[in-house]
Design a protein around this motif. Structure first.
Motif, mmCIF file in Angstrom:
data_model
loop_
_atom_site.group_PDB
_atom_site.id
_atom_site.type_symbol
_atom_site.label_atom_id
_atom_site.label_comp_id
_atom_site.label_asym_id
_atom_site.label_seq_id
_atom_site.Cartn_x
_atom_site.Cartn_y
_atom_site.Cartn_z
ATOM 1 N N LEU A 41 82.529 -71.786 63.024
ATOM 2 C CA LEU A 41 82.429 -71.818 64.490
ATOM 3 C C LEU A 41 82.476 -73.252 65.006
ATOM 4 O O LEU A 41 83.174 -73.551 65.979
ATOM 5 N N GLN A 42 81.732 -74.145 64.358
ATOM 6 C CA GLN A 42 81.746 -75.547 64.780
ATOM 7 C C GLN A 42 83.132 -76.155 64.642
ATOM 8 O O GLN A 42 83.585 -76.899 65.521
ATOM 9 N N GLN A 43 83.824 -75.853 63.553
ATOM 10 C CA GLN A 43 85.170 -76.375 63.341
ATOM 11 C C GLN A 43 86.137 -75.859 64.409
ATOM 12 O O GLN A 43 86.944 -76.625 64.950
ATOM 13 N N ILE A 44 86.060 -74.577 64.716
ATOM 14 C CA ILE A 44 86.942 -73.999 65.738
ATOM 15 C C ILE A 44 86.636 -74.590 67.099
ATOM 16 O O ILE A 44 87.558 -74.904 67.865
ATOM 17 N N THR A 61 74.247 -68.061 77.422
ATOM 18 C CA THR A 61 72.987 -68.392 76.765
ATOM 19 C C THR A 61 72.665 -69.862 77.005
ATOM 20 O O THR A 61 73.440 -70.581 77.634
ATOM 21 N N SER A 62 71.556 -70.299 76.496
ATOM 22 C CA SER A 62 71.166 -71.700 76.664
ATOM 23 C C SER A 62 71.772 -72.553 75.560
ATOM 24 O O SER A 62 72.186 -72.054 74.505
ATOM 25 N N ARG A 63 71.796 -73.818 75.812
ATOM 26 C CA ARG A 63 72.265 -74.772 74.811
ATOM 27 C C ARG A 63 71.359 -74.754 73.588
ATOM 28 O O ARG A 63 71.816 -74.843 72.450
ATOM 29 N N ALA A 64 70.049 -74.592 73.821
ATOM 30 C CA ALA A 64 69.095 -74.530 72.704
ATOM 31 C C ALA A 64 69.365 -73.308 71.824
ATOM 32 O O ALA A 64 69.317 -73.394 70.592
ATOM 33 N N GLN A 65 69.681 -72.178 72.448
ATOM 34 C CA GLN A 65 69.993 -70.975 71.672
ATOM 35 C C GLN A 65 71.285 -71.182 70.874
ATOM 36 O O GLN A 65 71.395 -70.746 69.738
ATOM 37 N N LEU A 66 72.261 -71.840 71.474
ATOM 38 C CA LEU A 66 73.498 -72.133 70.760
ATOM 39 C C LEU A 66 73.220 -73.035 69.559
ATOM 40 O O LEU A 66 73.778 -72.822 68.475
ATOM 41 N N ASP A 67 72.359 -74.028 69.738
ATOM 42 C CA ASP A 67 71.999 -74.899 68.616
ATOM 43 C C ASP A 67 71.386 -74.090 67.474
ATOM 44 O O ASP A 67 71.665 -74.347 66.307
ATOM 45 N N ARG A 68 70.565 -73.095 67.800
ATOM 46 C CA ARG A 68 69.988 -72.232 66.761
ATOM 47 C C ARG A 68 71.085 -71.422 66.075
ATOM 48 O O ARG A 68 71.081 -71.244 64.864
ATOM 49 N N LEU A 69 72.044 -70.947 66.854
ATOM 50 C CA LEU A 69 73.161 -70.178 66.305
ATOM 51 C C LEU A 69 73.970 -71.014 65.319
ATOM 52 O O LEU A 69 74.365 -70.542 64.256
ATOM 53 N N LEU A 70 74.210 -72.266 65.656
ATOM 54 C CA LEU A 70 75.024 -73.148 64.826
ATOM 55 C C LEU A 70 74.243 -73.811 63.701
ATOM 56 O O LEU A 70 74.841 -74.452 62.840
ATOM 57 N N ASP A 71 72.936 -73.650 63.692
ATOM 58 C CA ASP A 71 72.092 -74.230 62.652
ATOM 59 C C ASP A 71 72.273 -73.430 61.361
ATOM 60 O O ASP A 71 71.895 -72.255 61.299
ATOM 61 N N PRO A 72 72.848 -74.023 60.320
ATOM 62 C CA PRO A 72 73.106 -73.271 59.086
ATOM 63 C C PRO A 72 71.833 -72.798 58.390
ATOM 64 O O PRO A 72 71.866 -71.883 57.586
#
Length: 98
Positions: A41-44, A61-72
């Motif tokens: 997702l990060q690469q795309i 959603t919030s930026r914080a929630q997105l950060d959790r989503l992208l957190d491996p």
């Protein structure tokens, strides 16, 4: 295990066996899958020039929630959330039983 295992392609089989013997195969596979999806997702997003702010907007959603989503390392993200994120960048998640 020796160098011949690598050449014959059995190293992966040995690792799977090890994880199963330790009783952590399913957990390790799930964690690895989540990490791969977060990385992809990060690469795309980078390839398409999508900022985190824009991606959060697309997901409503919030930026914080997105950060959790992208957190491996965050294992609390659901398959539905990952699927929504994939759709937001024009992709789908493909899973199969093996």
């Amino acid at each position: 295990m020796n160098g011949d295992d690598i050449e014959r392609g059995t190293l992966g089989e040995s690792f799977d066996s090890f994880l199963k013997d330790q009783g952590i195969h399913e957990e390790a596979t799930a964690t690895a899958t989540k990490r791969v999806i977060a990385y992809q997702l990060q690469q795309i997003m980078e390839e398409q020039g999508i900022t985190k702010t824009e991606m959060a907007r697309r997901l409503a959603t919030s930026r914080a929630q997105l950060d959790r989503l992208l957190d491996p390392d965050n294992e609390t993200v659901t398959l539905a959330t990952l699927s929504r994120a994939a759709h937001a960048v024009g992709r789908t998640i493909r899973l199969e039983l093996a």
